[in-house]
Design a protein around this motif. Structure first.
Motif, mmCIF file in Angstrom:
data_model
loop_
_atom_site.group_PDB
_atom_site.id
_atom_site.type_symbol
_atom_site.label_atom_id
_atom_site.label_comp_id
_atom_site.label_asym_id
_atom_site.label_seq_id
_atom_site.Cartn_x
_atom_site.Cartn_y
_atom_site.Cartn_z
ATOM 1 N N THR A 248 0.852 -1.184 0.000
ATOM 2 C CA THR A 248 0.000 0.000 0.000
ATOM 3 C C THR A 248 0.897 1.247 0.000
ATOM 4 O OG1 THR A 248 -0.119 0.028 2.417
ATOM 5 C CG2 THR A 248 -1.883 -1.139 1.247
ATOM 6 N N GLY A 249 0.303 2.375 -0.323
ATOM 7 C CA GLY A 249 1.042 3.627 -0.318
ATOM 8 C C GLY A 249 0.157 4.755 0.175
ATOM 9 N N TRP A 250 0.696 5.961 0.180
ATOM 10 C CA TRP A 250 -0.096 7.105 0.629
ATOM 11 C C TRP A 250 0.306 8.373 -0.089
ATOM 12 C CZ3 TRP A 250 3.709 10.171 2.694
ATOM 13 C CH2 TRP A 250 4.746 9.565 3.415
ATOM 14 N N TRP A 251 -0.647 9.315 -0.100
ATOM 15 C CA TRP A 251 -0.413 10.666 -0.592
ATOM 16 C C TRP A 251 -0.385 11.600 0.599
ATOM 17 C CZ3 TRP A 251 -4.092 7.999 -3.867
ATOM 18 C CH2 TRP A 251 -3.646 7.807 -5.187
ATOM 19 N N ALA A 252 0.426 12.647 0.498
ATOM 20 C CA ALA A 252 0.522 13.615 1.581
ATOM 21 C C ALA A 252 0.951 14.969 1.031
ATOM 22 C CB ALA A 252 1.505 13.146 2.653
ATOM 23 N N ALA A 253 0.755 16.003 1.854
ATOM 24 C CA ALA A 253 1.130 17.367 1.478
ATOM 25 C C ALA A 253 2.269 17.847 2.370
ATOM 26 C CB ALA A 253 -0.068 18.302 1.602
ATOM 27 N N TYR A 254 3.219 18.545 1.761
ATOM 28 C CA TYR A 254 4.388 19.083 2.464
ATOM 29 C C TYR A 254 4.643 20.521 2.013
ATOM 30 C CZ TYR A 254 5.704 14.260 3.714
ATOM 31 O OH TYR A 254 5.724 12.982 4.214
ATOM 32 N N PHE A 255 5.298 21.263 2.876
ATOM 33 C CA PHE A 255 5.874 22.556 2.524
ATOM 34 C C PHE A 255 7.395 22.394 2.511
ATOM 35 C CE2 PHE A 255 2.124 25.191 4.221
ATOM 36 C CZ PHE A 255 1.766 25.637 2.951
ATOM 37 N N PRO A 256 8.111 23.338 1.907
ATOM 38 C CA PRO A 256 9.570 23.330 2.061
ATOM 39 C C PRO A 256 9.945 23.469 3.540
ATOM 40 C CG PRO A 256 8.917 24.810 0.289
ATOM 41 C CD PRO A 256 7.659 24.409 0.993
ATOM 42 N N ALA A 257 11.109 22.983 3.900
ATOM 43 C CA ALA A 257 11.570 23.072 5.288
ATOM 44 C C ALA A 257 11.575 24.523 5.762
ATOM 45 C CB ALA A 257 12.967 22.487 5.407
ATOM 46 N N LYS A 258 11.366 24.672 7.074
ATOM 47 C CA LYS A 258 11.399 25.972 7.755
ATOM 48 C C LYS A 258 10.176 26.840 7.492
ATOM 49 C CE LYS A 258 16.464 26.052 7.945
ATOM 50 N NZ LYS A 258 17.701 26.816 7.646
ATOM 51 N N THR A 259 9.125 26.265 6.935
ATOM 52 C CA THR A 259 7.873 27.017 6.827
ATOM 53 C C THR A 259 7.309 27.219 8.229
ATOM 54 O OG1 THR A 259 7.401 26.083 4.640
ATOM 55 C CG2 THR A 259 5.537 27.030 5.858
ATOM 56 N N PRO A 260 6.925 28.426 8.622
ATOM 57 C CA PRO A 260 6.430 28.685 9.983
ATOM 58 C C PRO A 260 5.216 27.829 10.342
ATOM 59 C CG PRO A 260 6.928 30.741 8.876
ATOM 60 C CD PRO A 260 7.042 29.668 7.831
ATOM 61 N N ALA A 261 5.185 27.377 11.586
ATOM 62 C CA ALA A 261 4.125 26.483 12.054
ATOM 63 C C ALA A 261 2.724 27.053 11.859
ATOM 64 C CB ALA A 261 4.363 26.124 13.519
ATOM 65 N N PRO A 262 2.480 28.345 12.136
ATOM 66 C CA PRO A 262 1.121 28.860 11.930
ATOM 67 C C PRO A 262 0.651 28.763 10.478
ATOM 68 C CG PRO A 262 2.372 30.339 13.338
ATOM 69 C CD PRO A 262 3.351 29.348 12.792
ATOM 70 N N ILE A 263 1.570 28.922 9.529
ATOM 71 C CA ILE A 263 1.211 28.773 8.120
ATOM 72 C C ILE A 263 0.902 27.310 7.809
ATOM 73 C CG2 ILE A 263 2.160 28.864 5.769
ATOM 74 C CD1 ILE A 263 3.500 31.461 6.486
ATOM 75 N N VAL A 264 1.693 26.407 8.362
ATOM 76 C CA VAL A 264 1.443 24.974 8.192
ATOM 77 C C VAL A 264 0.051 24.615 8.712
ATOM 78 C CG1 VAL A 264 2.154 22.648 8.882
ATOM 79 C CG2 VAL A 264 3.888 24.363 8.313
ATOM 80 N N GLN A 265 -0.287 25.113 9.884
ATOM 81 C CA GLN A 265 -1.591 24.828 10.480
ATOM 82 C C GLN A 265 -2.721 25.409 9.644
ATOM 83 O OE1 GLN A 265 -1.097 26.396 14.442
ATOM 84 N NE2 GLN A 265 0.557 24.964 14.906
ATOM 85 N N ALA A 266 -2.510 26.607 9.109
ATOM 86 C CA ALA A 266 -3.544 27.246 8.301
ATOM 87 C C ALA A 266 -3.798 26.447 7.022
ATOM 88 C CB ALA A 266 -3.139 28.683 7.961
#
Length: 327
Positions: A248-266
């Motif tokens: 099995t496999g999965w899909w996921a979403a990422y940002f480049p490293a060091k993206t601020p946590a509040p933006i990640v949460q948004a």
């Protein structure tokens, strides 16, 4: 006393500054780009476009998909890691680039852990074992029996490390020998299968279903632990007699490293809300996907666990080069 006061004041400033990273994010009218490290009309592309449309519908934010295909996802991942960590370049990818590339490719120019910030899981999927026009056997069980009786007669194609590993594991678990034929993309692999260039391709349902109408590609079995809701007529490979086989496999979403946590949460919240839109729900139903939405911490834990699990299996089965991921 003065030191305590200074420390308290400093912590207060940090706490106050945190949310400001996401204040006004995403900026109205500023496009968000979703980088897909695979080709147009690939399964990742189709799912990313449904997510993009869903985000636009709930937020009014312009979202577009950019395909950066090649080298089994490496070109797109290298491009994405170099993007500014400002929340306007999102990466939608699979466990191929984040788990298997480090073990199955001789060298990759990105670190799937250090170079990216997890945002959220998207979906889990099983694969479908597809036979081409040159395969006369009507079932997976009959095909495996034929492959055992004539080692090296049959071939399998692949376009990602996930699909290559699926074929390698089938050989390992079923005790058969096939010729591995790598293609530059899954679209090319499926075209090759339909043309009779290879006998077998194990890939996800979105990549293969469009070829069923012609009759030149036939699904024989699925690789997951249970039958697919979208194709309950197909047995699992374990039901077909391949004991212990599960892929099995999965899909996921990422940002480049060091993206601020509040933006990640948004962004995580936007994706989760988008998952409730009709266009995303339809994509999940059509392709028999299992939701994997969660927190960035849950995605990071899944990635760590899978790196360890698949790394161990690849080494035991002697299926690929040594890992380039620092453990």
């Amino acid at each position: 006393m003065k030191l305590r006061t200074v420390l308290f004041a400093g912590l207060s400033l940090v706490a106050a500054a945190g949310p400001s990273f996401a204040e006004g994010y995403p900026e109205k009218g500023r496009p968000v780009k979703i980088v897909v490290p695979f080709g147009a009309a690939s399964s990742t592309d189709l799912l990313a476009r449904s997510i993009a449309q869903g985000i636009s519908e709930i937020s009014g934010q312009p979202v577009f998909v950019e395909n950066r295909a090649g080298a089994e996802g490496v070109i797109g991942m290298v491009s994405a890691k170099a993007a500014s960590p400002d929340g306007y370049t999102l990466i939608m990818t699979t466990s191929s680039t984040q788990i298997l590339n480090p073990y199955l490719l001789p060298q990759i120019s990105y670190d799937p852990v250090a170079d990216f910030t997890p945002v959220t899981g998207i979906a889990k999927f099983s694969l479908v074992m597809n036979a081409g026009p040159g395969v006369k056997q009507k079932t997976a069980e009959a095909f495996i029996q034929a492959a055992r009786s004539e080692p090296g007669k049959f071939s399998f194609g692949s376009g990602t490390t996930t699909t290559r590993l699926a074929g390698e594991l089938l050989q390992y678990a079923a005790g058969i020998q096939m010729l591995s034929v790598p293609y530059k993309s899954m679209a090319e692999a499926m075209t090759g299968l339909a043309a009779g260039q290879v006998d077998l391709v194990i890939t996800d349902l979105p990549s293969s279903s469009a070829h069923y109408k012609s009759g030149r590609v036939r699904p024989l079995a699925v690789t997951g632990p249970a039958r697919m809701k979208a194709r309950p007529d197909l047995p699992t490979l374990q039901e077909a007699g391949v004991r212990g086989y599960e892929m099995t496999g999965w899909w996921a979403a990422y940002f480049p490293a060091k993206t601020p946590a509040p933006i990640v949460q948004a962004m995580r919240d936007l994706i989760h809300k988008a998952s409730e839109t009709p266009v995303v729900k339809q994509a999940f139903a059509t392709f028999s996907l299992e939701p994997l939405f969660g927190t960035e911490q849950e995605l990071a834990a899944l990635q760590r666990n899978d790196l360890e699990r698949w790394g161990k299996l690849v080494r035991e089965a002697k299926l690929g080069p040594a890992s380039t991921v620092k453990e």
